[in-house]
Design a protein around this motif. Structure first.
Motif, short mmCIF file in Angstrom:
data_model
loop_
_atom_site.label_atom_id
_atom_site.label_comp_id
_atom_site.label_asym_id
_atom_site.label_seq_id
_atom_site.Cartn_x
_atom_site.Cartn_y
_atom_site.Cartn_z
N VAL A 54 0.97 -1.38 0.42
CA VAL A 54 0.06 -0.45 0.10
C VAL A 54 0.87 1.25 0.15
O VAL A 54 1.78 1.60 0.68
CB VAL A 54 -0.79 -0.29 0.93
CG1 VAL A 54 -0.04 -0.23 2.27
CG2 VAL A 54 -1.85 1.01 1.27
N LEU A 55 0.69 2.49 -1.11
CA LEU A 55 1.36 3.62 -0.93
C LEU A 55 0.20 4.87 -0.35
O LEU A 55 -0.89 4.65 -0.48
CB LEU A 55 1.62 3.85 -2.10
CG LEU A 55 2.24 2.49 -3.35
CD1 LEU A 55 2.60 3.06 -4.64
CD2 LEU A 55 3.68 2.26 -3.01
N ILE A 56 0.96 5.41 0.29
CA ILE A 56 0.66 6.06 1.42
C ILE A 56 0.80 7.44 1.44
O ILE A 56 1.99 7.67 1.26
CB ILE A 56 0.40 5.16 2.95
CG1 ILE A 56 0.46 4.31 2.83
CG2 ILE A 56 -0.33 6.55 3.55
CD1 ILE A 56 0.54 3.56 4.48
N GLU A 57 0.14 8.84 1.06
CA GLU A 57 -0.08 10.18 1.58
C GLU A 57 -0.74 10.57 2.75
O GLU A 57 -1.74 10.06 2.90
CB GLU A 57 -0.37 10.32 0.30
CG GLU A 57 0.47 10.36 -1.10
CD GLU A 57 0.16 11.35 -2.01
OE1 GLU A 57 -0.37 12.08 -2.65
OE2 GLU A 57 0.83 11.36 -3.53
N SER A 58 0.28 11.56 3.88
CA SER A 58 -0.62 11.66 4.83
C SER A 58 -1.04 13.23 4.28
O SER A 58 0.02 14.03 3.77
CB SER A 58 0.92 11.98 5.88
OG SER A 58 1.00 11.19 6.32
N LYS A 59 -2.09 13.85 4.60
CA LYS A 59 -2.44 15.05 4.53
C LYS A 59 -3.15 15.88 5.77
O LYS A 59 -3.82 14.92 6.52
CB LYS A 59 -3.52 15.02 3.32
CG LYS A 59 -3.15 14.41 1.47
CD LYS A 59 -2.27 14.46 1.34
CE LYS A 59 -2.17 14.25 -0.45
NZ LYS A 59 -0.61 14.74 -1.08
N THR A 60 -3.17 17.08 5.50
CA THR A 60 -3.70 17.93 6.17
C THR A 60 -4.19 19.05 5.80
O THR A 60 -4.18 19.72 5.32
CB THR A 60 -2.53 18.60 6.92
OG1 THR A 60 -1.62 19.24 7.03
CG2 THR A 60 -1.57 17.73 7.97
N TRP A 61 -5.64 18.62 6.28
CA TRP A 61 -6.36 19.48 5.11
C TRP A 61 -7.71 20.21 5.83
O TRP A 61 -7.34 18.95 7.18
CB TRP A 61 -7.37 18.55 4.18
CG TRP A 61 -6.32 18.36 2.85
CD1 TRP A 61 -5.21 19.12 2.32
CD2 TRP A 61 -6.29 17.00 2.29
NE1 TRP A 61 -4.63 18.31 1.35
CE2 TRP A 61 -5.73 17.67 0.96
CE3 TRP A 61 -7.77 16.27 1.78
CZ2 TRP A 61 -5.44 16.60 -0.36
CZ3 TRP A 61 -7.38 15.08 0.79
CH2 TRP A 61 -6.95 15.82 -0.29
N LEU A 62 -8.41 21.03 5.64
CA LEU A 62 -9.26 21.79 6.30
C LEU A 62 -10.54 20.06 6.76
O LEU A 62 -10.84 19.85 5.95
CB LEU A 62 -10.28 23.16 5.92
CG LEU A 62 -8.99 24.07 5.32
CD1 LEU A 62 -9.65 24.96 4.65
CD2 LEU A 62 -8.43 24.66 6.96
N PRO A 63 -11.55 20.67 7.76
CA PRO A 63 -12.42 19.61 8.12
C PRO A 63 -13.07 19.69 7.12
O PRO A 63 -13.38 20.47 6.02
CB PRO A 63 -13.29 20.34 9.50
CG PRO A 63 -11.95 20.65 10.60
CD PRO A 63 -11.05 21.12 8.86
N ILE B 147 -4.31 9.31 3.76
CA ILE B 147 -4.51 9.84 4.92
C ILE B 147 -5.13 10.82 5.92
O ILE B 147 -3.75 11.57 5.65
CB ILE B 147 -4.05 8.64 6.48
CG1 ILE B 147 -3.39 7.25 5.67
CG2 ILE B 147 -3.98 9.18 7.28
CD1 ILE B 147 -2.56 6.26 6.83
N VAL B 148 -5.96 11.05 5.83
CA VAL B 148 -6.50 12.63 6.32
C VAL B 148 -6.72 13.14 7.67
O VAL B 148 -7.04 12.18 7.96
CB VAL B 148 -7.49 12.68 5.03
CG1 VAL B 148 -7.70 14.21 4.96
CG2 VAL B 148 -7.65 12.42 3.88
N TYR B 149 -6.07 14.33 8.42
CA TYR B 149 -5.54 15.17 9.38
C TYR B 149 -6.51 16.06 9.43
O TYR B 149 -6.27 16.83 8.31
CB TYR B 149 -4.78 14.88 9.88
CG TYR B 149 -4.29 13.34 9.97
CD1 TYR B 149 -4.65 12.84 11.09
CD2 TYR B 149 -2.38 13.14 8.94
CE1 TYR B 149 -3.73 11.50 10.80
CE2 TYR B 149 -2.52 12.32 9.16
CZ TYR B 149 -2.75 11.29 9.67
OH TYR B 149 -1.99 9.68 10.29
N PRO B 150 -7.44 16.63 10.41
CA PRO B 150 -8.31 18.02 10.08
C PRO B 150 -6.57 19.17 10.37
O PRO B 150 -6.03 18.89 11.21
CB PRO B 150 -8.81 18.13 11.48
CG PRO B 150 -8.56 17.11 11.76
CD PRO B 150 -7.91 16.33 11.48
#
Length: 351
Positions: free
Chosen positions: A241-250, A296-299
């Motif tokens: 599995v290839l993964i990107e970590s994202k910090t995006w607005l809710p 994977i998305v974080y607020p």
């Protein structure tokens, strides 16, 4: 420059984080570079945009210039009191604490590992042992000649099984000698704005190392690249599995079959992903492997992230707990197996 200028060149909006600007620049620089057939002027403009926006002081000055230009060309609109816009630089999301008993794959993976679904390369010893026993048991009911024939065949199978066992033992020793028991290769981003990558690194080590055959990678380059194009990857058996970590607005995030991202049912311009292209590149590099992607998305400020649960698209947004549930279950198909050939190739891409 007209409009958003540098932001338009990189294909991001003014709320994009530094890591998203870097990612967008790397993606566009590949095709704009003169060595790849691009225009020198276009590449120089792209480089100038990147150097301004990646530097906090230059970016702030550039944004103020954009605001002044907008103020002279359109009426000033008052912001509604109490409305929160943009990211909160002081905010850092927290990882969920998951109950192992709620993870269907957790106990199943442990049981598979206990019963000997082990490493690389090899076959299924239990099935072969069963075949050998049948070769011995069945002739008991036959005549003497048949017994002799079956015993010869059984002996041949037994010799082959012993050789397979020795081959697997040699393979396991080779893994230990080459990789020294290392489970994690590379390191997540260390810059202040890359806290999402560090959270994902903790998430992977906290939960996916429960799979004894899992190997974790941080900062992988595409074949032929020198950049850390992919934030993370996990290999278990022949599944990657290839993964990107994202910090995006809710908000509510989704992706379609073309890799386009959506937020609250509108096309999302606040970030981008390279996963569809990365999947193609790694499938060419690793023929025969099963490969999928995950965002994977974080607020990026106080609020909730939700996603569509269509995880079969090339770049599906996921919350951290969804990732552990869905991807953990997918990787648990071969929880204890280490494919040395794939491990070697993936490790070589770590920057």
């Amino acid at each position: 420059m007209r409009g958003e200028g540098y932001y338009d060149l990189l294909g991001v909006d003014r709320r994009a984080s530094t890591s998203e600007i870097k990612s967008a620049y790397r993606q566009r620089a590949r095709t704009a570079h003169p060595d790849a057939g691009g225009s020198p002027d276009e590449f120089q403009a792209l480089r100038q945009a990147y150097e301004v926006l990646v530097d906090p002081l230059q970016r702030a000055a550039y944004d103020r210039a954009l605001d002044r230009a907008a103020a002279t060309s359109s009426p000033v609109r008052a912001r509604r009191p109490g409305r929160k816009l943009g990211e909160d630089p002081s905010f850092t999301a927290e990882l969920p604490v998951l109950d192992p008993d709620a993870l269907e794959w957790w106990d199943a993976a442990r049981e598979k590992a206990r019963t000997g679904d082990r490493a690389a390369p090899g076959h299924a010893p239990a099935a072969l042992l069963l075949a050998w026993l049948l070769l011995v048991v069945l002739p008991i009911m036959a005549g003497a000649l048949a017994v002799a024939v079956w015993l010869v065949l059984a002996s041949a199978v037994a010799i082959w099984l012993v050789r397979q066992h020795r081959e697997m033992a040699r393979a396991e020793r080779a893994v230990d000698d080459e990789f020294g028991g290392t489970v994690v290769f590379g390191a997540p981003g260390a810059e202040p704005d890359q806290w999402g990558e560090r959270l994902t690194a903790e998430l992977l080590e906290r939960y996916l190392t429960r799979l004894p055959g899992a190997r974790i990678f941080h900062g992988l380059a595409w074949p032929g690249s020198v950049f850390a194009d992919i934030d993370h990857a996990v290999l278990a058996g022949r599944r990657l599995v290839l993964i990107e970590s994202k910090t995006w607005l809710p908000g509510h995030y989704a992706a379609d079959e073309y890799g386009e991202l959506w937020r609250d049912n509108r096309r999302f311009r606040g970030g981008a992903t390279q996963l569809p292209e990365a999947l193609d590149a790694f499938r060419a590099l690793l023929p025969g492997a099963e490969i999928r992607g995950a965002l994977i998305v974080y607020p990026s400020r106080t609020g909730e992230i939700t996603t569509d649960e269509d995880f079969d698209v090339p770049a599906p947004p996921m919350t951290p707990d969804q990732f552990v549930q869905v991807i953990g279950d997918w990787l648990a198909a071969e929880p204890a197996r280490v494919d040395v050939r794939l491990l070697r190739k993936v490790r070589a891409q770590v920057v």
